[in-house]
Scaffold this active site. Structure first.
Site, short mmCIF file in Angstrom:
data_model
loop_
_atom_site.label_atom_id
_atom_site.label_comp_id
_atom_site.label_asym_id
_atom_site.label_seq_id
_atom_site.Cartn_x
_atom_site.Cartn_y
_atom_site.Cartn_z
N LYS A 41 -1.82 -23.19 -11.87
CA LYS A 41 -1.93 -22.09 -12.73
C LYS A 41 -2.61 -21.05 -11.54
CE LYS A 41 -3.27 -24.56 -16.71
NZ LYS A 41 -4.58 -24.69 -17.55
N GLY A 42 -3.15 -21.38 -10.56
CA GLY A 42 -3.91 -20.64 -9.67
C GLY A 42 -2.91 -19.39 -8.97
N GLU A 97 0.45 -19.97 -2.82
CA GLU A 97 -0.50 -20.60 -3.32
C GLU A 97 -1.64 -19.59 -3.55
OE1 GLU A 97 -2.18 -23.09 -4.65
OE2 GLU A 97 -1.66 -24.96 -3.70
N ASP A 98 -2.77 -19.86 -4.16
CA ASP A 98 -4.02 -19.35 -4.55
C ASP A 98 -4.84 -19.35 -3.39
OD1 ASP A 98 -4.42 -21.79 -5.07
OD2 ASP A 98 -5.47 -21.17 -7.02
N ASP A 101 -7.47 -25.45 0.57
CA ASP A 101 -8.87 -25.80 0.82
C ASP A 101 -8.56 -27.02 1.79
OD1 ASP A 101 -11.46 -26.08 0.20
OD2 ASP A 101 -11.17 -27.45 -1.31
N LYS A 129 -9.56 -21.64 3.18
CA LYS A 129 -10.88 -22.10 3.98
C LYS A 129 -10.42 -23.05 4.68
CE LYS A 129 -13.02 -22.27 -0.64
NZ LYS A 129 -13.65 -23.47 -1.70
N PHE A 151 -17.31 -21.68 -3.12
CA PHE A 151 -16.14 -21.85 -4.16
C PHE A 151 -16.26 -20.51 -4.92
CE2 PHE A 151 -14.62 -22.94 -8.43
CZ PHE A 151 -13.87 -24.19 -8.10
N ASP A 158 -9.78 -20.62 -10.95
CA ASP A 158 -10.72 -20.87 -12.15
C ASP A 158 -11.80 -21.75 -11.46
OD1 ASP A 158 -9.18 -23.07 -11.45
OD2 ASP A 158 -10.13 -24.01 -13.46
N ARG A 164 -9.98 -16.86 -14.30
CA ARG A 164 -8.87 -16.74 -13.55
C ARG A 164 -8.38 -15.13 -13.80
NH1 ARG A 164 -6.54 -21.56 -12.41
NH2 ARG A 164 -6.64 -23.43 -13.82
P1 IMP Z 1 -6.58 -28.49 -1.59
O1 IMP Z 1 -5.51 -29.74 -1.98
O2 IMP Z 1 -7.81 -29.20 -1.30
O3 IMP Z 1 -6.07 -27.62 -0.36
O4 IMP Z 1 -6.61 -27.74 -2.94
C1 IMP Z 1 -5.99 -26.83 -3.37
C2 IMP Z 1 -6.34 -26.41 -4.91
O5 IMP Z 1 -7.59 -26.62 -4.90
C3 IMP Z 1 -6.17 -25.00 -4.96
O6 IMP Z 1 -4.85 -24.67 -5.36
C4 IMP Z 1 -7.06 -24.75 -6.23
O7 IMP Z 1 -6.66 -24.85 -7.43
C5 IMP Z 1 -8.27 -25.51 -5.84
N1 IMP Z 1 -9.43 -24.98 -5.03
C6 IMP Z 1 -9.84 -25.04 -4.06
N2 IMP Z 1 -10.93 -24.31 -3.53
C7 IMP Z 1 -11.04 -23.74 -4.72
C8 IMP Z 1 -12.20 -22.62 -4.89
O8 IMP Z 1 -12.86 -22.07 -4.16
N3 IMP Z 1 -12.23 -22.08 -6.22
C9 IMP Z 1 -11.18 -22.46 -7.10
N4 IMP Z 1 -10.15 -23.35 -6.93
C10 IMP Z 1 -10.10 -24.07 -5.62
MG MG Z 2 -4.09 -24.03 -7.25
#
Ligand code: IMP
Ligand code: MG
Length: 176
Positions: A41-42, A97-98, A101, A129, A151, A158, A164
């Site tokens: 949803k992000g 993407e939002d 990470d 990040k 975070f 969220d 959100r």
């Molecule tokens: P990744 O697979 O670790 O890159 O994670 C990506 C997803 O983790 C993002 O689309 C977010 O939904 C969630 N996420 C990662 N960091 C944060 C944060 O700082 N705040 C909120 N959601 C996060």
């Molecule tokens: Mg996401």
């Protein structure tokens, strides 16, 4: 847990940056049609704001994946909750993407979407990040903001499904 939200990036700064990135994308895709894939949803707030500012023809589709539980740590498990409605054959795909990470979500998504025959796939993210990256092969084409390892919430992001709707990016600070 008790916490408060500290503003990291103001609404005005987010808006300004989305204008810039949208202009770059419109220029890069000139003469083409772009197929935006919003990661729910992000990604929904950013996708809408970005889409409104693009001057090239746009089509939209949505996908929902989960890589996180209720906490703030990536589980490394990516599950498709809702797949795309449309095929990708011959399309210029831009994944929106939002935040990136660990990169696990996108590494997995790119792998499965690439098999569906798009002309090309690019990535656009509101936040990055890089310090947290596990999947180093994930190459981001358009990044609005690079942020430190904190975070964050707001603009689609969220904390336990809350915040959100904040029109800015904030950091969750726990009271100790
Ligand atoms: P990744 O697979 O670790 O890159 O994670 C990506 C997803 O983790 C993002 O689309 C977010 O939904 C969630 N996420 C990662 N960091 C944060 C944060 O700082 N705040 C909120 N959601 C996060
Ligand atoms: Mg996401």
């Amino acid at each position: 847990m008790e916490h408060k939200i500290r503003v990291l990036i103001s609404e005005e700064d987010v808006n300004k940056k989305i204008n810039e990135v949208a202009a770059r994308i419109s220029k890069d895709y000139e003469g083409k049609e772009v197929h935006l894939i919003c990661i729910l949803k992000g990604g929904v707030f950013f996708t809408c704001e970005l889409a409104k500012r693009l001057t090239i023809p746009v089509s939209l589709d949505f996908m929902s994946v989960s890589s996180y539980g209720a906490g703030t740590q990536s589980s490394g498990v990516v599950k498709i909750i809702k797949d795309l409605d449309e095929p990708l054959e011959g399309k210029h795909v831009l994944i929106v993407e939002d935040i990136i990470d660990s990169g696990r979500t996108l590494a997995y998504l790119i792998e499965i979407l690439a098999k569906r025959g798009p002309k090309d796939i690019r990535l656009c993210t509101l936040l990055d990040k890089p310090e947290r990256r596990v999947k180093k092969q994930v190459k981001v084409d358009y990044t609005c903001f690079t942020i430190p390892d904190e975070f964050v919430v707001g603009y689609g992001l969220d904390y336990d499904q809350k915040y959100r709707n904040l029109p800015y990016i904030g950091v969750v600070e726990h009271n100790s």
